[in-house]
Design an enzyme around this catalytic site. Sequence first.
Site, PDB file in Angstrom:
ATOM      1  N   GLY A  95       0.824  -1.193   0.000  1.00  0.00           N
ATOM      2  CA  GLY A  95       0.000   0.000   0.000  1.00  0.00           C
ATOM      3  C   GLY A  95       0.858   1.242   0.000  1.00  0.00           C
ATOM      4  O   GLY A  95       2.010   1.221   0.453  1.00  0.00           O
ATOM      5  N   GLU A  99       5.879  -5.994   7.385  1.00  0.00           N
ATOM      6  CA  GLU A  99       5.335  -4.801   8.033  1.00  0.00           C
ATOM      7  C   GLU A  99       5.929  -4.474   9.398  1.00  0.00           C
ATOM      8  O   GLU A  99       5.986  -3.305   9.792  1.00  0.00           O
ATOM      9  CB  GLU A  99       3.812  -4.930   8.160  1.00  0.00           C
ATOM     10  CG  GLU A  99       3.064  -4.857   6.843  1.00  0.00           C
ATOM     11  CD  GLU A  99       3.013  -6.176   6.091  1.00  0.00           C
ATOM     12  OE1 GLU A  99       2.434  -6.206   4.999  1.00  0.00           O
ATOM     13  OE2 GLU A  99       3.577  -7.174   6.596  1.00  0.00           O
ATOM     14  N   ASP A 150      -1.233  -6.928   7.721  1.00  0.00           N
ATOM     15  CA  ASP A 150      -2.679  -6.769   7.612  1.00  0.00           C
ATOM     16  C   ASP A 150      -3.211  -7.340   6.294  1.00  0.00           C
ATOM     17  O   ASP A 150      -2.713  -8.361   5.833  1.00  0.00           O
ATOM     18  CB  ASP A 150      -3.065  -5.290   7.787  1.00  0.00           C
ATOM     19  CG  ASP A 150      -2.522  -4.377   6.698  1.00  0.00           C
ATOM     20  OD1 ASP A 150      -1.517  -4.753   6.049  1.00  0.00           O
ATOM     21  OD2 ASP A 150      -3.094  -3.295   6.481  1.00  0.00           O
TER      22      ASP A 150
END
Length: 363
Positions: free
Chosen positions: A81, A152, A160
């Site tokens: 992202g 992450e 996630d």
Amino acid sequence: MNRHSVQQEYAGEALSEITDVLFEEKGHAGLIILNRPKALNALTHEIVVAMHRQLERWLIEDKIHHVIIKSNSEKAFCAGGDIRQVAENGPEKIDESLPFFADEYRLNTYMESYPKPLIALIDGIVMGGGVGISVHGAYRVGSEKIMFAMPETAIGFFPDVGGSHFLPKMPNHTGMYCAMTGERLRQADCYWSGILTHAVRSEDMAALEEALCDAQDAEPVLARYAIDPGPAPLHAKAEVVEACFGADSTLQVVDRLRKLLGTEHNDFAAAALETISKRSPLSMEVAFQQVRRGEGLSMKECMVMEHRIVSQILLGKDFYEGVRAVIIDKDHAPKWQHSSLEEIKTVDVEAHFMPPKGGDLVF
């Protein structure tokens, strides 16, 4: 572009679209083409919303039998992202940042239960958000160029986009191993662990895509192009991974790894310990609990939990410090809120699993 202004309209066989993601109809297939090569196809809010809306349209299109998700980048399927803007917003603008994650998690959940086959053609890097738009579909097809990771915790975040749903399903606690260390997996490892359903040659990807567009049924086409990726290095060390990462706590994981130093598994243990020592201690604890609690939960239940986690993460310090150190300044010297796993209090971890002030994620 405002998320509510994202629109596509039919124009023959092609669709108009935002430029960062393209939509086409070809034969029996709907094509989602990620088109931010310079950013390794990092997902934006606009991309997420556009993908969700297009999938809804194709669901009621009888001529679309399956949906192919691919990339225009030679290096990456999708590297994650686009979190830089989220980090730059800071905790003061959490109300501006949370909608991106909420819509991304809704998309992930929608894809997991999508009635038509979703086929991800992965011919490069797939991390974070890229995993979220591929791993939950019916078919995940990867070439020898695939590089999978959920890294992450290195930026004070957590795995996630449904990590709590698919990581517990990986064999021999390799999902927990990936969550805690961000281990990078290549084709054979991805196939053995279930991240991929089919392994193919990179040189065959274009022909496979054409054949899928011509076919009403994807399964025989995928079987025709599938290859044996060979032995998986992760499989070779599965027993030691399970012995260490199947522990009941992060401290127990570390203790078991330390006991392997000086043994035949010294290199594995030393590398894992070095990686863990550099991660955000709080993120490590949250990720550990996330994977443990996700086992047995439905996809929707997992995404409600992850929305709770991100709502708390964005209020803290480690995420912003991690993005600064790894992505912005690139000094790779983050100063975490806690200096060790031993400092973490149960109450600090449990706060990430409580309903946020704005309420739980609604689908």
